[in-house]
Design an enzyme around this catalytic site. Sequence first.
Site, PDB file in Angstrom:
ATOM      1  CE1 TYR A 188     -12.544   0.019  -6.618  1.00 44.27           C
ATOM      2  CE2 TYR A 188     -12.987   2.322  -7.139  1.00 44.27           C
ATOM      3  CZ  TYR A 188     -12.117   1.251  -7.097  1.00 44.27           C
ATOM      4  OH  TYR A 188     -10.819   1.409  -7.520  1.00 44.27           O
TER       5      TYR A 188
ATOM      6  CB  THR B 279      -1.889  -7.199  -2.095  1.00 44.72           C
ATOM      7  OG1 THR B 279      -2.367  -5.864  -2.301  1.00 44.72           O
ATOM      8  CG2 THR B 279      -1.154  -7.281  -0.764  1.00 44.72           C
ATOM      9  N   GLY B 280      -2.443  -8.499  -4.941  1.00 45.60           N
ATOM     10  CA  GLY B 280      -3.202  -8.461  -6.189  1.00 45.60           C
ATOM     11  C   GLY B 280      -2.293  -8.297  -7.389  1.00 45.60           C
TER      12      GLY B 280
ATOM     13  N   GLY C 206      -3.369  -7.265 -14.099  1.00 42.16           N
ATOM     14  CA  GLY C 206      -3.561  -5.823 -14.149  1.00 42.16           C
ATOM     15  C   GLY C 206      -2.396  -4.985 -13.661  1.00 42.16           C
TER      16      GLY C 206
END
Length: 272
Positions: free
Chosen positions: A166, A11-12, A16
């Site tokens: 976060y 995922t993602g 990055g």
Amino acid sequence: MALAGRIYLVTGSTDGLGKATARRLALDGATVLIHGRNEYKGENVLKRMKAETGNPNIELFLADLSSLEQIRQLSRDIHEKYDRIDVLIHNAAVFEEKRRESIDGYEMTFAVNVLAPFLLTYLLLDMLPKNKGDGRIVIVGSMQHSYCIDFTDLQLEKSYDGITAYEMSKLCAIIIAYELAERLQPFNITVNTLDPGMVDTDLLHAGWKFYGMPPEEADSVYLMATQPLFAKVSGGYYVRKRESRSAEVSYKTKTRRRLWALLEEMAGAPYP
């Protein structure tokens, strides 16, 4: 190739660390399911990754992980095309400087960093191999996680700042990993979590204004997803490739079960 025949979902992975991890898996011959939110960006990443790796077995799946319905649709899309996933890598994460709510009414950082991996794992459990050592889940945590959890303000409605949100989300992600490891032990699925180090990503810039190592040099997630060692151990937390300990609260059974019950209710995911 070393990983030929193995199927990985990251995922993602259109930017990055996730992108770098997916690319390395593809270079080693794996079938890689990459995930992103933006179709235009995702298609460009997909095209380039196929060209750079020479691996045609890369496929893009789109979903906004802040939406529970889009997560469910992501699961449906994957189920339509594949009969199994060998390794599920929960890498996607956000940092929100100001408090926002998801379409489902949850604080955005919590929605993406906590509810998304919780629900997506639930929906894809049937696809993970149950043979010993074949199925594994990797959850990207962080050294930057809270050392306490306030159940009276889990959505940070009373007081909000991005770093607190976060850090709370990463504590919850670590707790999910520990609880999953325990619950999935009878099914021979391993679950581990890690801090990947200070990686140069948009998230790091947004939250801490720091620069880190290039994503291509951060190999902790890749190693946890591929090395034989991690087919034999479960419920571990690793920092800089070494086993470590997370906040003491993450090991408290009462706290873990309380959070788990809340997540089941929020995500509509009644784990067996």
